[in-house]
Write a protein that holds these residues in place. Structure first.
Motif, short mmCIF file in Angstrom:
data_model
loop_
_atom_site.label_atom_id
_atom_site.label_comp_id
_atom_site.label_asym_id
_atom_site.label_seq_id
_atom_site.Cartn_x
_atom_site.Cartn_y
_atom_site.Cartn_z
N SER A 43 -20.04 -53.91 -13.08
CA SER A 43 -19.54 -53.28 -11.44
C SER A 43 -20.14 -52.70 -10.86
N ILE A 44 -20.96 -51.63 -11.62
CA ILE A 44 -21.82 -51.00 -10.53
C ILE A 44 -23.04 -51.30 -10.58
N LYS A 55 -21.62 -53.64 -7.17
CA LYS A 55 -21.86 -52.24 -6.17
C LYS A 55 -22.51 -51.93 -5.22
N ASN A 56 -23.91 -52.32 -5.86
CA ASN A 56 -25.12 -51.20 -5.32
C ASN A 56 -26.01 -52.92 -5.04
N ASP A 91 -15.50 -50.33 2.98
CA ASP A 91 -14.51 -51.15 2.51
C ASP A 91 -14.37 -52.57 1.63
N ARG A 141 -16.34 -51.27 -1.65
CA ARG A 141 -14.94 -51.37 -2.32
C ARG A 141 -14.40 -51.63 -3.17
N ARG A 142 -13.36 -51.96 -2.34
CA ARG A 142 -12.93 -53.16 -3.18
C ARG A 142 -12.89 -54.11 -3.99
N ALA A 167 -15.81 -53.32 -6.12
CA ALA A 167 -16.56 -52.22 -6.75
C ALA A 167 -14.92 -51.94 -8.00
N ILE A 168 -13.83 -51.56 -7.47
CA ILE A 168 -13.30 -51.61 -8.38
C ILE A 168 -12.14 -52.42 -9.01
N TYR A 180 -14.57 -53.16 -11.81
CA TYR A 180 -14.47 -52.18 -12.89
C TYR A 180 -12.69 -52.81 -13.61
N GLU A 181 -11.90 -52.30 -13.23
CA GLU A 181 -11.05 -53.04 -13.71
C GLU A 181 -10.67 -53.90 -14.67
N ASN A 215 -3.57 -52.67 -9.69
CA ASN A 215 -4.55 -52.25 -9.01
C ASN A 215 -5.07 -53.26 -8.33
N LYS A 222 -3.77 -55.47 -5.79
CA LYS A 222 -3.62 -54.87 -4.26
C LYS A 222 -5.08 -54.92 -3.68
N ASN A 223 -5.96 -54.87 -4.20
CA ASN A 223 -7.14 -54.68 -3.69
C ASN A 223 -8.38 -55.70 -2.85
#
Ligand SMILES: Nc1ncnc2c1ncn2[C@@H]1O[C@H](COP(=O)(O)OP(=O)(O)OP(=O)(O)O)[C@@H](O)[C@H]1O
Ligand SMILES: [Mg+2]
Lengths: 141, 117
Positions: free
Chosen positions: A22-23, A26-27, A37, A40-41, A43-44, A47-48, A113, A116-117
């Motif tokens: 996930s990182i 993100k990168n 935004d 971030r969504r 990535a979160i 990761y979850e 989560n 939601k994201n």
């Protein structure tokens, strides 16, 4: 922009590497200048789902498809699966072992989560045949 | 509040990221529950935790934290420090407890990650 596809192998119970995929994603999105935004969504949620694979699922993979209009993350594992997906989606429901709670996880907040994201989320699972989570994020504009 | 000021108030030392000592912080979160950290974005916040694990650093990175402080003098292993360095997130250790650390930063003007005081 061409569609970029990447996939990462994720291993059950491997907490040294859990979250690396996930990182990376993100990168990657950051380097492509995606809206912060959205980054971030993604990535979160990634990761979850990745942590869920590591804690509850089995060996599997996280893949990402990046295009101009959307980002799609899929996390698939060959673990035990989920008997009642509707129940698992409820906030606070968790079967996490004590060992995971001691690491700060297991509040039953991950799947809600993700819901939601992400803009679209589908989760399909059968006991005994693993779990497949698809998350779609639309780019604005 | 500048990170150097946060470090001074918390009587803490930098394990990595001292080059970011002039970065300004407005928000702070004190939390040991990673599930909660992931439930709210916290771009550029200071993240105080008593949970000294690789996952605490990864969770901080994913949630957008701009600095991590380990409370109660919990010294991380070398691989944890290396990961923070790789993620470019300053890592500090304070001898203070979570309660006192939060109290001092609150007094210094920081707000919660949702903007509340
Ligand atoms: N990949 C998976 N394989 C098997 N079961 C899963 C998987 N993902 C989720 N589950 C089941 O769904 C439950 C709820 O997942 P959710 O992510 O919402 O909470 P959690 O992982 O238990 O806690 P948290 O996400 O707050 O750390 C899990 O406790 C587990 O029983
Ligand atoms: Mg979870």
């Amino acid at each position: 922009m061409p569609v970029i596809h990447k996939s990462y192998h994720v291993t059950k119970n491997d907490f040294i590497h859990a979250g690396e995929a996930s990182i990376h994603v993100k990168n990657l999105l950051k380097s492509l200048n995606y809206d912060s935004d959205l980054v971030r969504r993604v990535a979160i949620c990634g990761y979850e789902a990745e942590m869920n694979l590591v804690m509850h699922g089995g060996d599997g993979e996280l893949s990402v498809d990046v295009s101009q209009s959307k980002v799609v993350i899929e996390v698939t594992d060959k673990g035990p699966g989920i008997a009642d997906v509707e129940l698992a989606m409820q906030e606070g429901y968790s079967t996490a072992k004590d060992e995971y709670r001691e690491m700060g996880f297991g509040a039953g907040m991950g799947l809600p989560n993700i819901k939601k994201n992400s803009d679209e989320m589908t989760i399909s699972s059968e006991p005994g045949s693993g779990t497949h989570v698809t998350m779609v994020f639309f780019c604005k504009g | 509040m500048k990170l150097s000021e946060i470090a001074r108030i918390l009587e803490s030392e930098f394990l990595t990221g001292e080059n970011k000592k002039d970065v300004d912080f407005h928000y702070c979160r004190g939390c040991d529950l990673m599930s909660d950290v992931l439930a709210a974005f916290a771009d550029g916040s200071v993240f105080l935790t008593g949970l000294v694990t690789i996952q605490a650093v990864r969770t901080a990175s994913i949630s957008g934290a701009g600095a991590i402080v380990f409370v109660r003098n919990k010294k991380p292993s070398a691989d944890i420090v290396a990961l923070a360095r790789e993620e470019d997130i300053p890592l500090l250790v304070t001898p203070l407890t979570m309660f006192v650390s939060c109290g001092r930063l609150y007094e210094g003007g920081l707000t919660g990650v949702n903007g509340n005081r």
